[in-house]
Design an enzyme around this catalytic site. Structure first.
Site: not given
Length: 602
Positions: A267, A271, A409-411
């Site tokens: 991730l 990011r 997304y990606e946290g």
């Protein structure tokens, strides 16, 4: 790739150390090879992606797969993959460039590309055994096989380690049996290999597995229907169900219980790549909006002449320039860190992992800021088009819908805001970033008498650089006082963390923008960089406003009485310009430059 052994700033240290403009990497520093790569990818995007916009919007999943295969044939899927596994083995900056320009034509293709190269291929490249890499990576690098990444579950979103999918070792110890359900799996409809996370027995952490998928021999794997989504419509997104799926024991990725670490590190890279994926998209939206505004006449005047529209164009350009400046600054830091580790004897795997992990704070800052900027840009794009912007006939509404997922997304951006501050505090505790010393110094400064000397601001950006130094003090003052008050319990106070993160984000973005404009003004001359200088000043002005608001919100929420009064006084002192910029003048300078070129031209 030569790296000077100068003291490369460690992740998070930008906050407590001064960076000189000659020490930052900017897009104007791209090598011949990188410029050729950029042009090749742009040409591919125009030909294969932009030209087929209507088909992507009509949920043509087969087209997404077909374009991905073509990207693989041209080597674009293997830019980051070492040459011994069929890739190009290019540096981190080159992988950012590829990601940026292949992602700007359409959100569906951007998602498929990101899921395949980032979280689909990279975990095997960085955590796989030699046998695993030899077996899978060449097929993924060339696009012969497509990759997917199965982490999210119906009950486990942001809390990635709470998944319920299980992996049970067979009696003979030769295989695992996987059972469970995953959702929101990009590329599920056409993938050949999945990175699947499951829990063995009552392990604290999940474990990663490489799972092959062949529709003809499904091995207990079934796919849900394609999801109907707001945007990224031709990105294949399905649920994946595992029912007694047998996976050879040698397909475990890394070690038992190592899955959470794989997920976290994948991730981090995802990011910063997501930030890259949002940059050229902003250029395209801005250029399209600008050209429309130049042709569209109201009251017998092109709307691009109106101040209200100029303000929008200038702000869109400024955010794009800032995102690009900060993204490539961090990307080069990562590349240098990787080179430094490899020259000191690390393997490619170790060097890449540690290199990216070092700048996890910057990766979170970029993910948050640039994903929010691309949404704002598309939103203003619709506004400039007016009623036409709301229609499917123009590309704006699709850009707006596609941009929306970037904040999730990606946290999610909320998780990433809390992560950036949380990681910074952890680095301080480990002694990697000295926050305590500078925070104490700021406290002492608040008790002292401010200087009333008139500084010399004759040099370009002299006052702006002083402002950046003061904004860093705002963060140290607010975060320092909050840590003193709450200690380790600070992470329970999410709203305070969010306010601190907003300050941190703006400091990094404003400084990166300023350093790039300064570096280029020194080498190309101030006159040639008039628009860029205006953008650096405008970005800083906006950053000061955001920091003031968030600083005040934090202070009035955790401090009272004399402490509150002192902190508010400090906030006022540290956010005050000696000479405020003419904001309207800056915006007009930027907008006029855009109009003269009729495209994003910085």
């Amino acid at each position: 790739m030569e790296t000077t052994n100068k003291d490369i700033l460690r992740g998070g240290q930008f906050l407590v150390k001064e960076t000189k403009s000659e020490d930052v990497f900017t897009p104007e520093d791209f090598s011949e090879e990188q410029i050729m790569m950029k042009e090749a990818v742009k040409e591919f995007t125009d030909r294969e992606i932009v030209a087929n916009r209507d088909r992507f919007e009509a949920k043509d999943y087969a087209l997404t797969e077909e374009v991905m295969k073509k990207a693989g044939e041209l080597g674009f899927l293997g830019v980051a993959v070492p040459e011994e596994y069929g890739g190009m083995g290019m540096g981190f900056v080159s992988t950012m460039i590829t990601c940026e320009y292949i992602s700007s034509g359409n959100g569906s293709l951007s998602t498929a590309f990101g899921a395949h190269t980032g979280i689909g291929t990279m975990p095997i490249t960085l955590y796989g055994t030699e046998e695993q890499k030899q077996k899978y990576v060449p097929k993924l690098a060339t696009g012969e096989w497509m990759g997917a990444y199965c982490l999210t579950e119906p009950g486990a979103g942001s809390d990635a380690n709470s998944g319920k999918t299980t992996a049970e070792l067979s009696e003979d110890g030769k295989s695992y049996k996987i059972n469970g359900q995953k959702m929101w799996i990009s590329n599920a409809g056409f993938c050949n290999v999945m990175i699947v996370f499951a829990r063995i027995e009552d392990d604290k952490n999940i474990t990663g597995f490489i799972v092959e998928y062949d529709a003809a021999n499904a091995n207990g794997i079934t796919l849900g229907e394609e999801e109907h989504k707001l945007g990224i419509r031709a990105s294949s997104t399905r649920q994946v169900f595992f029912n007694d799926t047998i996976v050879p024991a040698e397909n475990m990725l890394s070690v038992r219980g190592g899955g959470f670490k794989i997920a976290v590190n994948a991730l981090n890279v995802g990011r910063i790549k997501l930030a890259a994926a949002c940059i050229d998209s902003q250029r395209r939206v801005l250029t399209t909006a600008l050209q429309y505004a130049t042709e569209r006449k109201q009251f017998k005047t092109p709307i691009a002449e109106f101040g209200a529209i100029k303000a929008k164009l200038a702000e869109m350009a400024t955010n794009c320039y800032a995102g690009e400046s900060a993204s490539y600054r961090a990307a080069k830091n990562i590349e240098d860190r990787i080179a430094m580790r490899m020259s000191s004897g690390n393997t490619h795997q170790e060097a890449e992992l540690k290199g990216v992990e070092e700048y996890a704070i910057e990766c979170s800052i970029l993910k948050v800021t640039v994903s929010e900027d691309v949404q704002a840009c598309a939103d203003e794009g619709i506004q400039i088009f007016g009623g036409m912007g709301f229609s499917e006939e123009t590309p704006m509404e699709a850009a707006w819908r596609d941009a929306r997922i970037a904040r999730i997304y990606e946290g999610t951006n909320e998780i990433n805001r809390m992560l950036s501050v949380g990681m910074l505090i952890k680095k301080a505790m480990k002694g990697h970033v000295d926050l305590l010393g500078p925070a104490t110094a700021v406290g002492d400064e608040l008790m002292g008498i401010p200087s009333f000397d008139t500084p010399d601001y004759s040099e370009l950006f002299a006052e702006e650089k002083e402002m950046i130094a003061k904004l860093k003090k705002v963060f140290l003052m607010v975060a320092g006082s909050a840590i003193q008050k709450f200690g380790p319990d600070l992470e329970q106070h999410q709203q305070l963390l969010m306010a601190a993160a907003n300050i941190l984000n703006e400091v990094y973005m404003a400084e990166s923008t300023l350093l790039r404009a300064e570096k280029n003004a020194k080498r190309f001359g101030e006159e040639a960089q008039e628009g860029q200088i205006a953008m650096a000043k405008l970005y800083l002005y906006n950053a000061v406003e955001i920091i003031t608001k968030n600083g005040r919100e934090g202070i009035v929420s955790f401090a009272e009485g004399d402490e509150q009064r002192m902190l508010l006084m400090g906030l006022k002192r540290f956010t005050k310009y000696a000479n405020y910029p003419n904001v309207v003048g800056l915006r007009n300078t930027i907008a006029d430059k855009l109009k003269s070129e009729n495209k994003y031209c910085f």
